[in-house]
Scaffold this motif. Structure first.
Motif, PDB file in Angstrom:
ATOM      1  N   UNK A   1      82.769  31.511  40.083  1.00 26.73           N
ATOM      2  CA  UNK A   1      82.301  31.585  41.630  1.00 26.73           C
ATOM      3  C   UNK A   1      80.897  31.821  41.370  1.00 26.73           C
ATOM      4  N   UNK A   2      80.602  33.059  40.968  1.00 32.90           N
ATOM      5  CA  UNK A   2      80.273  34.216  40.578  1.00 32.90           C
ATOM      6  C   UNK A   2      79.157  34.346  40.214  1.00 32.90           C
ATOM      7  N   UNK A   3      78.879  33.839  38.421  1.00 33.11           N
ATOM      8  CA  UNK A   3      77.915  32.916  38.269  1.00 33.11           C
ATOM      9  C   UNK A   3      77.449  31.803  38.643  1.00 33.11           C
ATOM     10  N   UNK A   4      77.767  30.128  39.697  1.00 27.75           N
ATOM     11  CA  UNK A   4      78.077  29.392  40.449  1.00 27.75           C
ATOM     12  C   UNK A   4      76.822  29.099  41.647  1.00 27.75           C
ATOM     13  N   UNK A   5      77.116  30.977  41.548  1.00 22.18           N
ATOM     14  CA  UNK A   5      75.987  31.127  42.717  1.00 22.18           C
ATOM     15  C   UNK A   5      74.829  31.969  42.045  1.00 22.18           C
ATOM     16  N   UNK A   6      74.568  31.946  40.512  1.00 22.02           N
ATOM     17  CA  UNK A   6      73.271  32.773  40.606  1.00 22.02           C
ATOM     18  C   UNK A   6      73.068  32.521  39.194  1.00 22.02           C
ATOM     19  N   UNK A   7      72.250  31.612  39.201  1.00 16.25           N
ATOM     20  CA  UNK A   7      71.870  30.392  37.920  1.00 16.25           C
ATOM     21  C   UNK A   7      71.743  31.886  36.992  1.00 16.25           C
ATOM     22  N   UNK A   8      70.789  32.690  36.712  1.00 14.29           N
ATOM     23  CA  UNK A   8      70.663  33.004  36.309  1.00 14.29           C
ATOM     24  C   UNK A   8      71.418  33.586  35.267  1.00 14.29           C
ATOM     25  N   UNK A   9      72.829  33.777  35.381  1.00 12.05           N
ATOM     26  CA  UNK A   9      74.055  34.214  35.098  1.00 12.05           C
ATOM     27  C   UNK A   9      75.188  33.490  34.019  1.00 12.05           C
TER      28      UNK A   9
END
Length: 376
Positions: A323-331
């Motif tokens: 969920x965290x990476x889904x909200x942060x394209x850089x990750x």
């Protein structure tokens, strides 16, 4: 060394130890330990008051002084019993053990004050000098022993000192009444001394706590570091050696972190590590411990749990990171491989062996395609 006492339970006694309510619980417990330490000091105080009472009975075998001697012995024996039975034995978790110990400390101070007053009124110069000298020295000992709880200590001093001062009004020598004029300066000085001692002691405990925290916690994320988690595991192994509970250790390694760190810079990498540690801390149970043991590798220690509970936590960590990476394209590409090992009393092993099994399980998860968990 663990605290062998607890906070008072009754509102009346709690009032006397509310000097440091804004401090951390462990520091407040350390400040409260004065009345429960140094049995030698309790013995010395008992011998001192017993000597004064005995001399009073020898010189004036009246009902008052005989009663004072008996009361002093009964109170001292009671205080010694409470210290031995509940505090020194580690049984202070009984609800009113601390309250009773502190209450009898106040009763003891009042008994000394009343007895000293009787010595003043007796007009016997030997008793007057002996009792007053004893009372003043006891007040100094009270200030030093109970400096962590100045309100309680000052109450003891008042109970010891005020009866002695008032007694000068009931004897014929007018010059002894100078003690009443001296009282404000004497008591003010002791109150200032108590607060200064308390401030210095509090600073020492705060510094000690900060030093311990710095030594056992990761500066970047705020979770435990390698030393902190090793200490917890060692303590857990010691407590479980004769128990029947199992616990699990999760070894976590961030997949793709180096790529993100290299592409976006160390500041971004640090933010990822902080966010991940906060996320893991939210996911695990209240009694679990989270540690960063270096780079992008973390450990979760789960006491009193089994593989099923550990796997549920591991699954939540993986999904939360998704969920965290889904909200942060850089990750994009960031994941976590988790190795889990369960330890039972019959196969405790060493801390190193347990961590090694979890580490092998974590690499098995990486070999299985990453962003998953495996058991070791």
């Amino acid at each position: 060394m663990p605290n062998l006492h607890s906070f008072p339970s009754t509102p009346f006694i709690r009032w006397f130890v509310k000097d440091n309510q804004s401090l951390d619980r462990d520091i407040r417990l350390k400040l409260l330990k004065g009345p429960f330490t140094s049995r030698a000091a309790l013995v010395a105080a008992g011998m001192n008051t017993l000597l004064v009472c005995s001399v009073a009975v020898v010189l004036h075998p009246t009902l008052f002084f005989i009663s004072w001697l008996v009361a002093d012995m009964v109170i001292w024996i009671t205080r010694w019993f409470l210290l031995q039975r509940f505090i020194a034995s580690g049984k202070s978790r009984r609800r009113y053990a601390t309250d009773l110990s502190l209450l009898f400390g106040l009763i003891w101070a009042a008994e000394i004050g009343i007895g000293t007053a009787g010595c003043i009124i007796s007009q016997d110069p030997v008793l007057q000098v002996l009792a007053c000298t004893s009372a003043v020295s006891m007040n100094g000992a009270i200030a030093m022993r109970n400096q962590g709880i100045p309100r309680y200590a000052f109450t003891q001093i008042l109970l010891t000192d005020i009866p002695m001062k008032l007694a000068t009004l009931f004897q014929p020598e007018p010059m002894l009444r100078v003690l009443i004029l001296q009282a404000p300066m004497y008591l003010t000085g002791l109150w200032v001394l108590l607060n200064n001692l308390n401030a210095n002691l509090t600073k020492a405990y705060i510094s000690e706590a900060q030093s311990t925290h710095s030594a056992t916690h990761d500066k970047l994320t705020g979770v435990l570091n390698r030393l902190g988690i090793l200490n917890m595991m060692t303590a857990l192994l010691s407590s479980k050696a004769n128990g029947d509970s199992v616990f699990c250790v999760l070894c976590l390694d961030l997949d793709g972190f180096k790529k993100i760190n290299d592409a976006n810079g160390h500041a971004t990498g640090d933010r990822v590590l902080v966010s991940f540690s906060e996320m893991v801390t939210r996911v695990v149970r209240k009694g679990d411990a989270v540690a960063r043991i270096g780079g992008d590798e973390f450990i979760v220690l789960m006491p009193d749990t089994d593989k099923i509970s550990a796997s549920l936590i591991a699954d939540r960590i993986i999904k939360s990171l998704e969920d965290y990476t889904g909200k942060n394209a850089n990750y994009e590409g960031l994941g976590v491989s988790i190795g889990i090992t369960e330890t039972s009393p019959s196969e405790l092993g060493s801390v190193g062996q347990i961590l090694s099994r979890a580490d092998v399980a974590m690499y098995n998860a990486k070999s299985a395609g990453k962003n998953c968990f495996r058991f070791g």
